[in-house]
Design an enzyme around this catalytic site. Structure first.
Site, PDB file in Angstrom:
ATOM      1  N   GLU A  94     -22.348 -76.744  24.109  1.00 46.48           N
ATOM      2  CA  GLU A  94     -23.049 -77.461  22.884  1.00 46.48           C
ATOM      3  C   GLU A  94     -24.307 -76.876  22.430  1.00 46.48           C
ATOM      4  O   GLU A  94     -24.813 -76.008  23.309  1.00 46.48           O
ATOM      5  CB  GLU A  94     -23.427 -78.826  23.345  1.00 46.48           C
ATOM      6  CG  GLU A  94     -22.261 -79.652  23.743  1.00 46.48           C
ATOM      7  CD  GLU A  94     -22.611 -81.060  23.985  1.00 46.48           C
ATOM      8  OE1 GLU A  94     -21.618 -81.969  24.027  1.00 46.48           O
ATOM      9  OE2 GLU A  94     -23.989 -81.731  23.864  1.00 46.48           O
ATOM     10  N   CYS A 107     -30.787 -74.516  18.828  1.00 48.62           N
ATOM     11  CA  CYS A 107     -31.223 -74.764  20.237  1.00 48.62           C
ATOM     12  C   CYS A 107     -29.837 -74.242  20.892  1.00 48.62           C
ATOM     13  O   CYS A 107     -28.908 -74.910  20.773  1.00 48.62           O
ATOM     14  CB  CYS A 107     -31.500 -75.977  20.563  1.00 48.62           C
ATOM     15  SG  CYS A 107     -31.499 -76.625  22.379  1.00 48.62           S
ATOM     16  N   CYS A 114     -25.116 -76.441  34.804  1.00 44.67           N
ATOM     17  CA  CYS A 114     -26.336 -75.901  35.207  1.00 44.67           C
ATOM     18  C   CYS A 114     -26.377 -76.172  36.389  1.00 44.67           C
ATOM     19  O   CYS A 114     -26.085 -77.434  37.075  1.00 44.67           O
ATOM     20  CB  CYS A 114     -27.674 -76.431  34.550  1.00 44.67           C
ATOM     21  SG  CYS A 114     -29.180 -76.044  34.682  1.00 44.67           S
ATOM     22  N   CYS A 118     -31.972 -81.128  37.519  1.00 41.64           N
ATOM     23  CA  CYS A 118     -33.224 -82.086  37.163  1.00 41.64           C
ATOM     24  C   CYS A 118     -32.632 -83.320  36.766  1.00 41.64           C
ATOM     25  O   CYS A 118     -31.440 -83.739  36.059  1.00 41.64           O
ATOM     26  CB  CYS A 118     -33.651 -81.462  35.629  1.00 41.64           C
ATOM     27  SG  CYS A 118     -34.442 -79.891  35.842  1.00 41.64           S
ATOM     28  N   CYS A 121     -31.620 -84.839  33.234  1.00 37.86           N
ATOM     29  CA  CYS A 121     -30.959 -84.102  32.047  1.00 37.86           C
ATOM     30  C   CYS A 121     -29.151 -84.281  32.323  1.00 37.86           C
ATOM     31  O   CYS A 121     -28.832 -84.018  33.366  1.00 37.86           O
ATOM     32  CB  CYS A 121     -31.494 -82.742  32.469  1.00 37.86           C
ATOM     33  SG  CYS A 121     -30.415 -81.474  31.426  1.00 37.86           S
ATOM     34  N   GLY A 161     -28.312 -74.958  30.790  1.00 36.50           N
ATOM     35  CA  GLY A 161     -28.221 -73.745  31.588  1.00 36.50           C
ATOM     36  C   GLY A 161     -29.876 -73.401  31.728  1.00 36.50           C
ATOM     37  O   GLY A 161     -30.629 -73.974  30.838  1.00 36.50           O
ATOM     38  N   SER A 193     -36.908 -71.577  27.559  1.00 36.28           N
ATOM     39  CA  SER A 193     -37.514 -72.445  28.402  1.00 36.28           C
ATOM     40  C   SER A 193     -36.939 -72.467  29.687  1.00 36.28           C
ATOM     41  O   SER A 193     -35.684 -72.147  29.941  1.00 36.28           O
ATOM     42  CB  SER A 193     -36.884 -73.929  27.821  1.00 36.28           C
ATOM     43  OG  SER A 193     -37.177 -74.964  28.623  1.00 36.28           O
ATOM     44  N   LEU A 217     -42.629 -78.820  33.101  1.00 32.38           N
ATOM     45  CA  LEU A 217     -43.434 -79.054  34.249  1.00 32.38           C
ATOM     46  C   LEU A 217     -43.090 -80.667  35.019  1.00 32.38           C
ATOM     47  O   LEU A 217     -42.784 -80.760  36.041  1.00 32.38           O
ATOM     48  CB  LEU A 217     -45.029 -78.966  33.673  1.00 32.38           C
ATOM     49  CG  LEU A 217     -45.952 -79.496  34.728  1.00 32.38           C
ATOM     50  CD1 LEU A 217     -45.988 -78.355  35.842  1.00 32.38           C
ATOM     51  CD2 LEU A 217     -47.366 -79.459  34.070  1.00 32.38           C
ATOM     52  N   CYS A 335     -33.355 -83.530  23.491  1.00 25.66           N
ATOM     53  CA  CYS A 335     -33.428 -82.831  24.727  1.00 25.66           C
ATOM     54  C   CYS A 335     -33.038 -83.558  25.904  1.00 25.66           C
ATOM     55  O   CYS A 335     -33.195 -84.703  25.981  1.00 25.66           O
ATOM     56  CB  CYS A 335     -35.090 -82.528  24.911  1.00 25.66           C
ATOM     57  SG  CYS A 335     -35.743 -81.716  26.091  1.00 25.66           S
TER      58      CYS A 335
END
Length: 343
Positions: A94, A107, A114, A118, A121, A161, A193, A217, A335
């Site tokens: 995507e 983006c 990935c 996280c 995500c 990723g 990023s 972070l 995001c």
């Protein structure tokens, strides 16, 4: 098998001229073919001034490299579009196009899935399937430009990723996308990023290309950060800050700290105080991202007054901070929402 052939979109113009020499052709043919690729040629037969014998030879040893557009979703809230692209092996990735009045930002993804894990995500739900080749990263931009008729001027490597986990292909992509007769996107308009793969952050700084670095972070405390992002078990916050300072020293570019605000998890005064202490005097900027909804997770965003209170606490300590406006959230394009979801 196509995957044993060479993808021509993996080359800069100079590299394509070299490739022509390797296959016994004149270098100027590389320039001609390169020009056709960026005029949108999808097959070798589209390249009208290339002799038939060379087109046949190219067919045997190479392919141009084209993604298939599976689906385009348009936001009803803003001018954001989300693209689902099919790769040659049937995998789906995507990308998101954000149309601002003065620029178009893409983006883009650089892995299928990935492995960073996280917690907020969607991209990481099924782990890492594979790395994308340089041309597969590049072609997302080309396909977005073809669809919109607009030039993509800004890039964020923030799709599915971890770019530094696919470092060699990311490096080559950055060379290609900046090539003057290709897409010619300036390094200063590109943001990479990372969730903080420290050894590769140092390698990226050593390349000395002035792209922007954004670090996820999400907590200034090691233990809390490791709960949100498993990669933090390997890398301590103090070492991340050192790696960011090294990047600033080498490139003279401001580092952005991405901070997803999660209600009751990382939004306390203790967090804003510690961020202020860590980033004091640094050439940086904090991007506060109120968490976006992901079906499988029960994280919630703080209410608006709390978000702005957190921002004000950082700004009072002279840490430049903005609250990010989440574009495309109604189409799963904001995001943290990108995934391998098929129609």
């Amino acid at each position: 098998m196509e995957n044993q052939k060479i993808a021509l979109k993996n080359f800069t113009e100079e590299e394509l001229k070299e490739f022509m020499k390797e296959i016994g052709e004149k270098p100027f043919r590389g320039t001609q073919i390169y020009s056709w690729i960026y005029k949108g040629a999808k097959t070798f037969d589209d390249m009208k001034n290339i002799p038939k014998s060379l087109r046949e030879k190219l067919e045997k040893v190479s392919y141009i490299g084209n993604l298939e557009t599976e689906l385009v979703l348009k936001s009803k809230v803003d001018k954001t579009k989300k693209y689902l692209f099919a790769l040659n092996d049937g995998n789906i990735i995507e990308s998101v196009m954000m149309d601002y009045d003065d620029r178009v930002t893409a983006c883009i993804s650089n892995q299928v899935g990935c492995r960073m894990g996280c917690k907020f995500c969607a991209s990481t739900m099924e782990g890492l399937i594979r790395n994308l080749e340089p041309w597969e990263i590049l072609d997302q931009i080309i396909k977005i430009q073809e669809d919109t008729g607009k030039r993509v001027s800004n890039l964020v490597l923030m799709g599915s990723g971890e770019p530094l986990d696919n470092f060699e292909n990311t490096k080559q992509f950055l060379k290609i996308v900046n090539d003057k007769n290709g897409l010619n996107i300036g390094y200063r308009h590109i943001t990479l990023s990372t969730c903080g793969v420290i050894p590769k952050m140092y390698e990226l700084a050593d390349l000395n290309i002035p792209i922007n670095l954004a670090l996820s972070l999400h907590s200034p405390f090691d233990e809390k950060r490791a709960e949100i992002m498993p990669v933090a078990k390997a890398y301590k916050v103090k070492d991340l800050i050192k790696a960011c300072q090294n990047y600033i020293d080498k490139t003279n570019r401001r580092v952005t700290f991405e901070y997803s605000l999660i209600k009751g998890v990382n939004d306390s005064k203790a967090e804003s105080d510690e961020i202020s202490r860590l980033l004091k005097g640094m050439l940086c900027h904090v991007n506060l991202i109120p968490i976006n909804k992901v079906e499988e997770r029960d994280f919630e965003r703080p209410d608006k007054t709390y978000i702005y209170k957190f921002r004000d606490a950082l700004e009072k300590n002279k840490i430049p901070t903005t609250v990010r406006n989440s574009m495309g959230s109604d189409i799963g394009g904001a995001c943290g929402q990108l995934r391998r979801k098929h129609k």
